[in-house]
Design an enzyme around this catalytic site. Sequence first.
Site, PDB file in Angstrom:
ATOM      1  N   HIS A  39       4.172 -36.921 -21.555  1.00 38.14           N
ATOM      2  CA  HIS A  39       2.950 -37.179 -20.802  1.00 38.14           C
ATOM      3  C   HIS A  39       3.077 -38.510 -20.058  1.00 38.14           C
ATOM      4  O   HIS A  39       3.710 -39.442 -20.540  1.00 38.14           O
ATOM      5  CB  HIS A  39       1.752 -37.232 -21.753  1.00 38.14           C
ATOM      6  CG  HIS A  39       1.502 -35.940 -22.459  1.00 38.14           C
ATOM      7  ND1 HIS A  39       2.066 -35.656 -23.678  1.00 38.14           N
ATOM      8  CD2 HIS A  39       0.775 -34.855 -22.117  1.00 38.14           C
ATOM      9  CE1 HIS A  39       1.680 -34.442 -24.067  1.00 38.14           C
ATOM     10  NE2 HIS A  39       0.905 -33.939 -23.133  1.00 38.14           N
ATOM     11  N   ASP A  61      -8.033 -29.240 -23.741  1.00 36.69           N
ATOM     12  CA  ASP A  61      -6.686 -29.789 -23.832  1.00 36.69           C
ATOM     13  C   ASP A  61      -6.591 -30.809 -24.970  1.00 36.69           C
ATOM     14  O   ASP A  61      -7.443 -31.693 -25.097  1.00 36.69           O
ATOM     15  CB  ASP A  61      -6.344 -30.457 -22.493  1.00 36.69           C
ATOM     16  CG  ASP A  61      -4.897 -30.878 -22.373  1.00 36.69           C
ATOM     17  OD1 ASP A  61      -4.036 -30.231 -23.008  1.00 36.69           O
ATOM     18  OD2 ASP A  61      -4.623 -31.825 -21.611  1.00 36.69           O
TER      19      ASP A  61
END
Length: 274
Positions: free
Chosen positions: A176, A82
């Site tokens: 995020h 990621d």
Amino acid sequence: MKTINLKDKLKQMQQQRSALLATNFYNYETLCGIMEAASAMKQPVILQLTRSSIEYMGMAVAVNMAKTALEQYNVEGWLHLDHSDSYELVAQCLEAGFDSVMIDASEKPLEENIAITRKVVALAAKYNANVEAELGYVAKLGQSTEITGFTEPEEARYFVAQTGVNALAVAIGSAHGFYKKAPELDIERLKEIHRLTDVALVLHGGSGIPAASLRESINNGICKINLATEIKNIFIRTLDKCLSAKEEIDLRKLFPPAIKAVSDLVTEKLEIVK
């Protein structure tokens, strides 16, 4: 355990209007919580590692933990890198056996993003690995959520054509970390991106997005949803409660409630995406 290549699985999910939950893990305990949920629900998952998690656990330990857990729990799953910030880390992870990698050059100029992504796609082809990239501004932890930089559909079409990437993380209103208010996803923009591209579309910042919004995004092309912040949060908050409630130092007694909290969270999310 995996039955098919992740590239094919993502396209299959997109066609079925469902999605894979991509869960970050940070230690043995968070990994167990994820696996318990996926196993109980008989649902596939993507296990994700970032540079910091790899550096914390060590490459060999992290990879072996993930692969052993998938076999032990008999869960269909894949290991994904990621938000890699470098070609070198991508190369190390592919060599270590990752099924999928993300190169994140989204903060660089478009042509630079294209150049590095194209280079990663060429390398990953040797491993038959899935490649994800990002286009647009999806605020990372500590970055302003007031800045807007949504993915432009025509730019997405151009980016995909120029890079040959398999999956694209799009900026449609998510971020995020935790949200101060429920995010409003730009579904019309997503529809247009989906119409103009033939790639798996990814939603980052899945923590805190209402279930109805997640389902609507899945119905319009999203087939991978990332979950990280809520996993860290529920694990630490539960552990903190256990530590405050009694004078206990046996980790084997303290960790199970936190593992169960992660499992319950992932179960809830898997119900949404299936």
